[in-house]
Design a protein around this motif. Structure first.
Motif, PDB file in Angstrom:
ATOM      1  N   SER A  26       0.832  -1.209   0.000  1.00 34.65           N
ATOM      2  CA  SER A  26       0.000   0.000   0.000  1.00 34.65           C
ATOM      3  C   SER A  26       0.864   1.256   0.000  1.00 34.65           C
ATOM      4  O   SER A  26       0.568   2.234  -0.698  1.00 34.65           O
ATOM      5  N   ALA A  27       1.938   1.235   0.791  1.00 38.85           N
ATOM      6  CA  ALA A  27       2.845   2.384   0.831  1.00 38.85           C
ATOM      7  C   ALA A  27       3.521   2.586  -0.524  1.00 38.85           C
ATOM      8  O   ALA A  27       3.644   3.731  -1.007  1.00 38.85           O
ATOM      9  N   LEU A  28       3.946   1.493  -1.144  1.00 35.70           N
ATOM     10  CA  LEU A  28       4.584   1.600  -2.455  1.00 35.70           C
ATOM     11  C   LEU A  28       3.603   2.152  -3.490  1.00 35.70           C
ATOM     12  O   LEU A  28       3.959   3.013  -4.303  1.00 35.70           O
ATOM     13  N   ALA A  29       2.370   1.655  -3.464  1.00 32.56           N
ATOM     14  CA  ALA A  29       1.363   2.158  -4.401  1.00 32.56           C
ATOM     15  C   ALA A  29       1.079   3.627  -4.139  1.00 32.56           C
ATOM     16  O   ALA A  29       0.904   4.424  -5.068  1.00 32.56           O
ATOM     17  N   GLY A  30       1.076   4.009  -2.871  1.00 34.53           N
ATOM     18  CA  GLY A  30       0.774   5.383  -2.508  1.00 34.53           C
ATOM     19  C   GLY A  30       1.817   6.384  -2.946  1.00 34.53           C
ATOM     20  O   GLY A  30       1.541   7.595  -2.988  1.00 34.53           O
ATOM     21  N   LEU A  31       3.009   5.909  -3.287  1.00 38.17           N
ATOM     22  CA  LEU A  31       4.046   6.817  -3.764  1.00 38.17           C
ATOM     23  C   LEU A  31       3.612   7.543  -5.032  1.00 38.17           C
ATOM     24  O   LEU A  31       4.153   8.608  -5.365  1.00 38.17           O
ATOM     25  N   ALA A  32       2.631   6.956  -5.733  1.00 39.56           N
ATOM     26  CA  ALA A  32       2.110   7.621  -6.933  1.00 39.56           C
ATOM     27  C   ALA A  32       1.478   8.960  -6.592  1.00 39.56           C
ATOM     28  O   ALA A  32       1.393   9.852  -7.437  1.00 39.56           O
ATOM     29  N   GLY A  33       1.039   9.103  -5.335  1.00 36.87           N
ATOM     30  CA  GLY A  33       0.435  10.352  -4.895  1.00 36.87           C
ATOM     31  C   GLY A  33       1.378  11.208  -4.067  1.00 36.87           C
ATOM     32  O   GLY A  33       0.953  12.226  -3.518  1.00 36.87           O
ATOM     33  N   GLY A  34       2.633  10.781  -3.952  1.00 37.56           N
ATOM     34  CA  GLY A  34       3.602  11.541  -3.176  1.00 37.56           C
ATOM     35  C   GLY A  34       3.960  10.832  -1.878  1.00 37.56           C
ATOM     36  O   GLY A  34       3.271   9.904  -1.447  1.00 37.56           O
ATOM     37  N   GLY A  35       5.071  11.273  -1.268  1.00 38.59           N
ATOM     38  CA  GLY A  35       5.553  10.621  -0.059  1.00 38.59           C
ATOM     39  C   GLY A  35       4.576  10.651   1.088  1.00 38.59           C
ATOM     40  O   GLY A  35       4.386   9.654   1.791  1.00 38.59           O
ATOM     41  N   ALA A  36       3.924  11.789   1.292  1.00 37.68           N
ATOM     42  CA  ALA A  36       2.961  11.899   2.385  1.00 37.68           C
ATOM     43  C   ALA A  36       1.770  10.980   2.149  1.00 37.68           C
ATOM     44  O   ALA A  36       1.249  10.365   3.094  1.00 37.68           O
ATOM     45  N   PHE A  37       1.337  10.881   0.899  1.00 35.12           N
ATOM     46  CA  PHE A  37       0.182  10.030   0.604  1.00 35.12           C
ATOM     47  C   PHE A  37       0.559   8.557   0.747  1.00 35.12           C
ATOM     48  O   PHE A  37      -0.295   7.729   1.087  1.00 35.12           O
ATOM     49  N   ALA A  38       1.817   8.217   0.488  1.00 36.16           N
ATOM     50  CA  ALA A  38       2.270   6.841   0.678  1.00 36.16           C
ATOM     51  C   ALA A  38       2.098   6.429   2.136  1.00 36.16           C
ATOM     52  O   ALA A  38       1.644   5.321   2.438  1.00 36.16           O
ATOM     53  N   LEU A  39       2.447   7.326   3.046  1.00 35.99           N
ATOM     54  CA  LEU A  39       2.252   7.051   4.470  1.00 35.99           C
ATOM     55  C   LEU A  39       0.771   6.900   4.789  1.00 35.99           C
ATOM     56  O   LEU A  39       0.375   6.033   5.569  1.00 35.99           O
ATOM     57  N   SER A  40      -0.051   7.736   4.160  1.00 38.74           N
ATOM     58  CA  SER A  40      -1.493   7.659   4.384  1.00 38.74           C
ATOM     59  C   SER A  40      -2.053   6.317   3.916  1.00 38.74           C
ATOM     60  O   SER A  40      -2.926   5.738   4.582  1.00 38.74           O
ATOM     61  N   CYS A  41      -1.564   5.827   2.797  1.00 38.79           N
ATOM     62  CA  CYS A  41      -2.027   4.528   2.295  1.00 38.79           C
ATOM     63  C   CYS A  41      -1.626   3.404   3.241  1.00 38.79           C
ATOM     64  O   CYS A  41      -2.393   2.457   3.458  1.00 38.79           O
ATOM     65  N   ALA A  42      -0.409   3.507   3.798  1.00 33.93           N
ATOM     66  CA  ALA A  42       0.030   2.500   4.766  1.00 33.93           C
ATOM     67  C   ALA A  42      -0.862   2.530   6.010  1.00 33.93           C
ATOM     68  O   ALA A  42      -1.268   1.482   6.528  1.00 33.93           O
ATOM     69  N   LEU A  43      -1.187   3.733   6.475  1.00 34.24           N
ATOM     70  CA  LEU A  43      -2.073   3.859   7.629  1.00 34.24           C
ATOM     71  C   LEU A  43      -3.471   3.350   7.308  1.00 34.24           C
ATOM     72  O   LEU A  43      -4.125   2.711   8.144  1.00 34.24           O
ATOM     73  N   ALA A  44      -3.925   3.632   6.095  1.00 37.03           N
ATOM     74  CA  ALA A  44      -5.252   3.173   5.682  1.00 37.03           C
ATOM     75  C   ALA A  44      -5.321   1.653   5.660  1.00 37.03           C
ATOM     76  O   ALA A  44      -6.323   1.047   6.080  1.00 37.03           O
ATOM     77  N   ALA A  45      -4.246   1.023   5.172  1.00 38.48           N
ATOM     78  CA  ALA A  45      -4.213  -0.437   5.103  1.00 38.48           C
ATOM     79  C   ALA A  45      -4.306  -1.059   6.488  1.00 38.48           C
ATOM     80  O   ALA A  45      -4.899  -2.132   6.671  1.00 38.48           O
ATOM     81  N   ALA A  46      -3.723  -0.396   7.476  1.00 37.81           N
ATOM     82  CA  ALA A  46      -3.791  -0.902   8.851  1.00 37.81           C
ATOM     83  C   ALA A  46      -5.104  -0.532   9.528  1.00 37.81           C
ATOM     84  O   ALA A  46      -5.621  -1.286  10.365  1.00 37.81           O
ATOM     85  N   ALA A  47      -5.651   0.627   9.163  1.00 42.19           N
ATOM     86  CA  ALA A  47      -6.890   1.092   9.793  1.00 42.19           C
ATOM     87  C   ALA A  47      -8.081   0.232   9.399  1.00 42.19           C
ATOM     88  O   ALA A  47      -9.022   0.062  10.188  1.00 42.19           O
ATOM     89  N   ALA A  69      -9.154   9.456   1.867  1.00 35.41           N
ATOM     90  CA  ALA A  69      -9.881  10.668   1.505  1.00 35.41           C
ATOM     91  C   ALA A  69      -9.521  11.823   2.446  1.00 35.41           C
ATOM     92  O   ALA A  69      -9.339  12.968   2.005  1.00 35.41           O
ATOM     93  N   ALA A  70      -9.392  11.507   3.728  1.00 33.98           N
ATOM     94  CA  ALA A  70      -8.992  12.520   4.692  1.00 33.98           C
ATOM     95  C   ALA A  70      -7.590  13.037   4.386  1.00 33.98           C
ATOM     96  O   ALA A  70      -7.313  14.237   4.498  1.00 33.98           O
ATOM     97  N   ALA A  71      -6.705  12.135   3.981  1.00 34.29           N
ATOM     98  CA  ALA A  71      -5.342  12.533   3.642  1.00 34.29           C
ATOM     99  C   ALA A  71      -5.317  13.402   2.398  1.00 34.29           C
ATOM    100  O   ALA A  71      -4.582  14.409   2.335  1.00 34.29           O
ATOM    101  N   ALA A  72      -6.132  13.044   1.414  1.00 33.35           N
ATOM    102  CA  ALA A  72      -6.166  13.835   0.173  1.00 33.35           C
ATOM    103  C   ALA A  72      -6.739  15.208   0.413  1.00 33.35           C
ATOM    104  O   ALA A  72      -6.347  16.193  -0.229  1.00 33.35           O
TER     105      ALA A  72
END
Length: 278
Positions: free
Chosen positions: A213-234, A274-277
């Protein structure tokens, strides 16, 4: 991956080696969690353990397919919300709507206020009651609105969010099949997969989902990559709350419960992205 309780193979198959179990489990996961007609040559609890452990991989594949639909819709100029509707709809088609059906059935069962046997009987019915309808409408609206909001911010980020959310949704199924989570019935999918996934396998699947999820999120930038990782755990964390409620009311998991957990986790993950975006 042997069954957690050491159960003997079911269905007349003979136990294979770990590699064979893994491959058969991947086929079972594909055939069980998607509309793709994939048949496993052998299905027993050892294979079921692999299938439920590999469920997030199937989820990531489903998310990738839905992300392609989303990207195509955005490419031809459709607005973010409508593109999200098509993407979420494609997920429902690719899964034959089974997870959504499970969500509606569990909502009706829990909403009935009846004891365990009565709630399970309601969940067995083919019709959908008012609690199920309301829950389906709200969940689908939340999913499409959240994904649409991310798409309006960044199409690439929306595609990544969809992959992360779909994988997270199936990760909730993996955790629901760990030891100490009983089945609500002596038969059915819940009974067959209950307790088949060792904790180490669920933990490994979680690490893989968060990393992907973090790797995929890099498409939206470094901060969004972290958000995707958090989303995957949430996602699984939110599903765990529903699982606790279902266990108290019905005594264990069923196939409907697994579907409801998947949709709950997917929705929670999309809300985080969505909150991250925003």
């Amino acid at each position: 991956m042997p069954p957690a309780d050491g159960a003997e193979p079911a269905g007349g198959g003979s136990r294979g080696g770990p590699l064979r179990d893994c491959l058969d489990g991947l086929r079972m996961a594909g055939g069980t969690l998607t509309a793709v007609p994939v048949a496993a040559p052998r299905v027993d609890r050892a294979v079921a353990g692999w299938a439920m452990a590999l469920a997030p991989l199937v989820g990531a594949a489903l998310g990738t397919a839905a992300a392609a639909v989303l990207a195509a819709a955005l490419l031809v100029g459709l607005p973010g919300f409508l593109s999200a509707v098509l993407a979420v709809g494609s997920l429902a088609l690719l899964t034959r709507g089974l997870h959504l059906d499970g969500l509606a059935d569990l909502a009706d069962g829990l909403g009935s206020g009846r004891p365990a046997e009565g709630a399970l009987e309601i969940m067995r019915r083919s019709d959908i009651g008012p609690f199920g309808v309301i829950t389906l409408v709200l969940v689908l609206l939340i999913q499409t609105a959240a994904l649409g909001a991310v798409a309006d911010s960044s199409p690439a980020a929306a595609a990544a969010a969809l992959v992360a959310a779909a994988a997270s949704g199936r990760l909730a199924i993996t955790w629901a099949c760990t030891p100490r989570v009983p089945s609500a019935r002596p038969e059915g999918l819940g009974a067959f997969v209950s307790g088949t996934v060792p904790y180490w396998a669920a933990a490994a699947a979680t690490g893989a989902v968060v990393a992907v999820s973090a790797l995929a999120g890099l498409a939206g930038g470094g901060a969004f990559a972290l958000s995707c990782a958090l989303a995957a755990a949430a996602g699984p964390a939110a599903a765990a709350l529903l699982l606790a409620r279902a266990l108290r009311r019905t005594g264990g998991i069923t196939g409907d419960t697994l579907g409801a957990l998947s949709e709950t986790a997917t929705t929670a993950a999309l809300l985080v992205t969505a909150a991250a975006a925003a």
